[in-house]
Scaffold this motif. Structure first.
Motif, mmCIF file in Angstrom:
data_model
loop_
_atom_site.group_PDB
_atom_site.id
_atom_site.type_symbol
_atom_site.label_atom_id
_atom_site.label_comp_id
_atom_site.label_asym_id
_atom_site.label_seq_id
_atom_site.Cartn_x
_atom_site.Cartn_y
_atom_site.Cartn_z
ATOM 1 N N LYS A 193 -5.527 0.096 7.268
ATOM 2 C CA LYS A 193 -6.538 0.696 6.391
ATOM 3 C C LYS A 193 -7.948 0.229 6.756
ATOM 4 O O LYS A 193 -8.917 0.581 6.086
ATOM 5 N N ASN A 194 -8.053 -0.583 7.812
ATOM 6 C CA ASN A 194 -9.335 -1.130 8.274
ATOM 7 C C ASN A 194 -10.019 -2.022 7.242
ATOM 8 O O ASN A 194 -11.237 -2.186 7.265
ATOM 9 N N ILE A 195 -9.243 -2.591 6.357
ATOM 10 C CA ILE A 195 -9.785 -3.552 5.401
ATOM 11 C C ILE A 195 -9.895 -4.919 6.071
ATOM 12 O O ILE A 195 -10.854 -5.656 5.866
ATOM 13 N N GLN A 197 -10.108 -6.571 9.809
ATOM 14 C CA GLN A 197 -10.410 -6.118 11.165
ATOM 15 C C GLN A 197 -10.182 -7.177 12.232
ATOM 16 O O GLN A 197 -10.032 -6.853 13.401
ATOM 17 N N LEU A 216 -12.955 -10.612 -0.009
ATOM 18 C CA LEU A 216 -12.991 -9.212 -0.436
ATOM 19 C C LEU A 216 -12.169 -9.020 -1.713
ATOM 20 O O LEU A 216 -10.980 -9.320 -1.730
ATOM 21 N N LYS A 271 -13.738 0.350 0.667
ATOM 22 C CA LYS A 271 -13.018 0.316 1.946
ATOM 23 C C LYS A 271 -11.655 0.990 1.879
ATOM 24 O O LYS A 271 -11.080 1.319 2.915
ATOM 25 N N LEU A 272 -11.155 1.164 0.679
ATOM 26 C CA LEU A 272 -9.812 1.728 0.528
ATOM 27 C C LEU A 272 -9.816 3.142 -0.036
ATOM 28 O O LEU A 272 -8.840 3.892 0.121
ATOM 29 N N THR A 275 -8.775 6.303 2.038
ATOM 30 C CA THR A 275 -7.430 6.348 2.621
ATOM 31 C C THR A 275 -6.326 6.433 1.597
ATOM 32 O O THR A 275 -5.150 6.524 1.961
#
Length: 276
Positions: A193-195, A197, A216, A271-272, A275
């Motif tokens: 989910k690219n949370i 990296q 986060l 960030k989520l 998705t």
């Protein structure tokens, strides 16, 4: 009743009852006649000396006395979110003293811990269910088979998932090989989910899983959802995890709109959001 007042006498009830019209305090003889006091002049002097200096000074000038309120209490009374203010005040007070047994136990296992940060992190969760679960984990009172065995509610203290090891708090939420496999899947889900990296460092280590993620907010949310699945003996799959998080996403949005905190919501879920 005390050394100055018998059970039948009606003694002074307020500071102002000891003040004459000219603003001076009553002498012992004057107070004895008015209130039929028992005791001696030394008892009366002790009563006067027990008054806060602020009250004595105000009374000597014949002014009305305002209540003396501790700064912490004053801050709480002026705060809109009273319960939250009380909690934070107690936290600051608490960490001027000794640590609890469970805090010492976790520090022995995990190393040095900033407990104020840990407890305040838990308070940021909107869900009372999540906050309660995390508090039970931190204080080591969550329902493990070991605890249930100790209080006579279970005949075995072995983990239900691996059926091999003693079901302690650490084992239940981290050390069990079935649970560890699930945490690896959760971390991969976060990376997809690219949370998360940074692929060279494992984010969901033992300390982060137990105490929470201070970086986060969305990562910390995912962690507590996963721990709820573990605690409730759900099937440990990222598909179920994703479905629960989708429901939380919608629920927290409604709450944020009602409370006028949509910016905080967007900051947490940004960030989520795309998705889900």
């Amino acid at each position: 009743p005390g050394p100055l007042c018998s059970k039948r006498s009606t003694g002074p009830a307020r500071v102002n009852d000891l003040v004459k019209d000219n603003g001076e305090l009553l002498s012992f003889e004057e107070a004895k006649i008015i209130y039929k006091l028992n005791g001696t002049s030394l008892d009366y002097l002790g009563l006067l000396q027990s008054l806060p200096p602020e009250w004595r000074n105000e009374q000597s000038r014949g002014k009305e006395v305002n209540p003396i309120i501790h700064p912490n209490v004053q801050s709480i009374l002026m705060h809109k979110q009273c319960n939250k203010s009380i909690y934070q005040t107690l936290l600051r007070k608490k960490y001027q003293g000794e640590k609890n047994t469970w805090e010492l136990s976790w520090e022995h296992e995990l190393g040095q811990i900033d407990w104020v940060e840990v407890y305040e992190l838990n308070q940021k969760s909107i869900s009372a269910v999540y906050r309660a679960l995390q508090y039970k984990i931190l204080t080591k009172i969550t329902a493990t088979n070991q605890l249930l065995y100790q209080i006579g509610r279970k005949s075995l203290y072995i983990c239900d998932r691996c059926e091999t090891c003693i079901d302690t708090v650490t084992h239940k939420f981290w050390s069990c090989h079935v649970v560890k496999r699930f945490w690896a899947q959760v971390e991969n889900w976060l990376r997809n989910k690219n949370i998360i990296q940074n692929i060279s460092v494992s984010v969901l280590n033992k300390k982060v899983v137990i105490l929470g993620h201070t970086g986060l907010p969305i990562v910390n949310h995912v962690i507590i959802v996963a721990k709820k699945m573990i605690a409730n003996k759900y099937n440990l799959s990222v598909d179920l995890l994703s479905n629960i998080i989708k429901k939380d996403f919608q629920t927290e949005r409604s709450i944020a709109i009602q409370r006028g905190k949509i910016q905080d919501y967007d900051s947490k879920w940004a960030k989520l959001a795309e998705t889900l």
